[in-house]
Design an enzyme around this catalytic site. Structure first.
Site, PDB file in Angstrom:
ATOM      1  N   VAL A 196      -2.062   2.005  -4.552  1.00 61.45           N
ATOM      2  CA  VAL A 196      -1.804   3.036  -4.285  1.00 61.45           C
ATOM      3  C   VAL A 196      -2.931   3.971  -3.718  1.00 61.45           C
ATOM      4  O   VAL A 196      -3.967   3.922  -4.568  1.00 61.45           O
ATOM      5  CB  VAL A 196      -1.221   3.903  -5.728  1.00 61.45           C
ATOM      6  CG1 VAL A 196      -0.877   5.312  -5.470  1.00 61.45           C
ATOM      7  CG2 VAL A 196      -0.025   3.271  -6.346  1.00 61.45           C
ATOM      8  N   PRO A 249       0.768  -1.230   0.098  1.00 61.84           N
ATOM      9  CA  PRO A 249      -0.096   0.095   0.018  1.00 61.84           C
ATOM     10  C   PRO A 249       0.830   1.204   0.001  1.00 61.84           C
ATOM     11  O   PRO A 249       2.148   1.315  -0.032  1.00 61.84           O
ATOM     12  CB  PRO A 249      -0.776  -0.091   1.101  1.00 61.84           C
ATOM     13  CG  PRO A 249       0.319  -0.812   2.284  1.00 61.84           C
ATOM     14  CD  PRO A 249       1.156  -1.660   1.445  1.00 61.84           C
ATOM     15  N   THR A 307      -4.410   4.673   4.337  1.00 64.03           N
ATOM     16  CA  THR A 307      -3.651   4.130   3.492  1.00 64.03           C
ATOM     17  C   THR A 307      -4.973   2.984   2.901  1.00 64.03           C
ATOM     18  O   THR A 307      -6.096   3.080   2.981  1.00 64.03           O
ATOM     19  CB  THR A 307      -2.793   3.054   4.484  1.00 64.03           C
ATOM     20  OG1 THR A 307      -2.037   2.141   3.777  1.00 64.03           O
ATOM     21  CG2 THR A 307      -3.565   2.317   5.690  1.00 64.03           C
ATOM     22  N   ASN A 308      -4.070   1.969   1.840  1.00 64.24           N
ATOM     23  CA  ASN A 308      -5.256   1.262   1.167  1.00 64.24           C
ATOM     24  C   ASN A 308      -4.729  -0.330   1.909  1.00 64.24           C
ATOM     25  O   ASN A 308      -3.878  -0.379   2.378  1.00 64.24           O
ATOM     26  CB  ASN A 308      -4.820   1.106  -0.314  1.00 64.24           C
ATOM     27  CG  ASN A 308      -5.595   2.348  -0.897  1.00 64.24           C
ATOM     28  OD1 ASN A 308      -6.004   3.065  -0.412  1.00 64.24           O
ATOM     29  ND2 ASN A 308      -5.489   1.815  -2.334  1.00 64.24           N
ATOM     30  N   ARG A 309      -5.744  -1.093   1.704  1.00 65.18           N
ATOM     31  CA  ARG A 309      -5.343  -2.625   2.012  1.00 65.18           C
ATOM     32  C   ARG A 309      -4.660  -3.519   1.097  1.00 65.18           C
ATOM     33  O   ARG A 309      -5.093  -3.284  -0.283  1.00 65.18           O
ATOM     34  CB  ARG A 309      -6.852  -3.210   2.253  1.00 65.18           C
ATOM     35  CG  ARG A 309      -7.571  -2.933   3.504  1.00 65.18           C
ATOM     36  CD  ARG A 309      -8.708  -3.622   3.548  1.00 65.18           C
ATOM     37  NE  ARG A 309      -8.755  -5.138   3.825  1.00 65.18           N
ATOM     38  CZ  ARG A 309      -9.562  -5.958   3.772  1.00 65.18           C
ATOM     39  NH1 ARG A 309     -10.882  -5.434   3.280  1.00 65.18           N
ATOM     40  NH2 ARG A 309      -9.351  -7.264   3.800  1.00 65.18           N
TER      41      ARG A 309
END
Ligand code: CTP
Ligand code: CA
Length: 227
Positions: A101, A21, A33-35
């Site tokens: 991203v 991420p 954030t992203n997983r």
């Protein structure tokens, strides 16, 4: 012994891969954030190295060991990931963007920790769009000329065929790898569908390690023959 004399499918190739991420700071102790576990990107980096490639792995924050003989660059934000990718893209033959991203980042990240104050309103976050790393690399002269082969990944929750083929064209890339998420996040197995100019083809359910090898095989088949 025979294996010793079989040329490796990516011998002499340089591969650049983004993984994990990105983390976009809100203040020194918080962020969005992203997983993403990074497992697919790290599996690709390892498989490419084993297939003879010289591999540079640009990774967001993940809890994974660096594959053997892979050069790893750790970053936090999308902007840092883009800067590192631009630095290495010119020398690469293949760019694979597996990173999840963050599409947006807080417009202003606070220099000091934002404090809770009794009776005060909750903070409101304003976002600005992050650069698109894959689309940016795909527009570089190396990619536009076909010297740098760019591969994207897309996790879609539904309508995979429609969304992924449209996304491949929008990003201006020859190959896009799709999967149905978020059930695959952090898992060791996955099902991939690869989209190119000709159409799409499924790589059936397998470990990310096996899928990484199969995907690299598909990429090797599509590389321009060396002049
Ligand atoms: N990607 C990237 N930089 C971004 C966003 C995405 O490099 N800022 C790359 C990802 O690493 C992936 C591909 O683009 O290889 C597709 O990412 P995805 O999030 O599915 O695409 P988006 O264009 O952001 O579309 P969506 O609205 O579906 O999130
Ligand atoms: Ca996105």
């Amino acid at each position: 012994l025979i294996a010793q004399f079989t040329p490796k499918s990516l011998a002499g190739k340089r591969l650049l891969v983004t993984a994990g991420p990105t983390f976009e700071a809100i203040d020194p102790v918080r962020g969005i954030t992203n997983r993403s576990s990074g497992k697919m990107g790290f599996a690709i980096a390892q498989a490419a190295q084993e297939a003879g490639a010289e591999v540079t792995l640009i990774s967001g924050p993940v809890a994974l060991p660096t594959p053997r003989n892979v050069a790893r660059i750790d970053v936090q934000s999308a902007q840092q990931m883009l800067d590192a990718a631009l630095l290495h893209a010119d020398a690469a033959d293949i760019f694979i963007a597996t990173a999840a991203v963050a599409d947006w980042r807080p417009a202003n990240s606070a220099e000091h920790k934002i404090k809770k104050t009794e009776g005060q309103a909750t903070p409101a976050l304003h976002f600005i769009e992050n650069p698109d790393i894959l689309a940016t690399i795909a527009k570089t002269p190396a990619a536009a000329s076909g010297k740098l082969y760019c591969v994207g990944f897309a996790a879609e929750s539904d309508n995979l065929i429609e969304y992924a083929s449209a996304k491949r064209k929008r990003k201006g890339i020859p190959l896009l790898v799709g999967n149905i998420g978020p059930n695959t996040f952090g898992q060791d197995d996955n099902i991939l569908t690869i989209f190119d100019e000709q159409g799409h083809q499924q790589l059936p359910k397998a470990s990310k390690r096996v899928l990484a090898k199969q995907l690299l095989q598909e990429i090797a088949l599509r590389l321009q023959p060396a002049h």
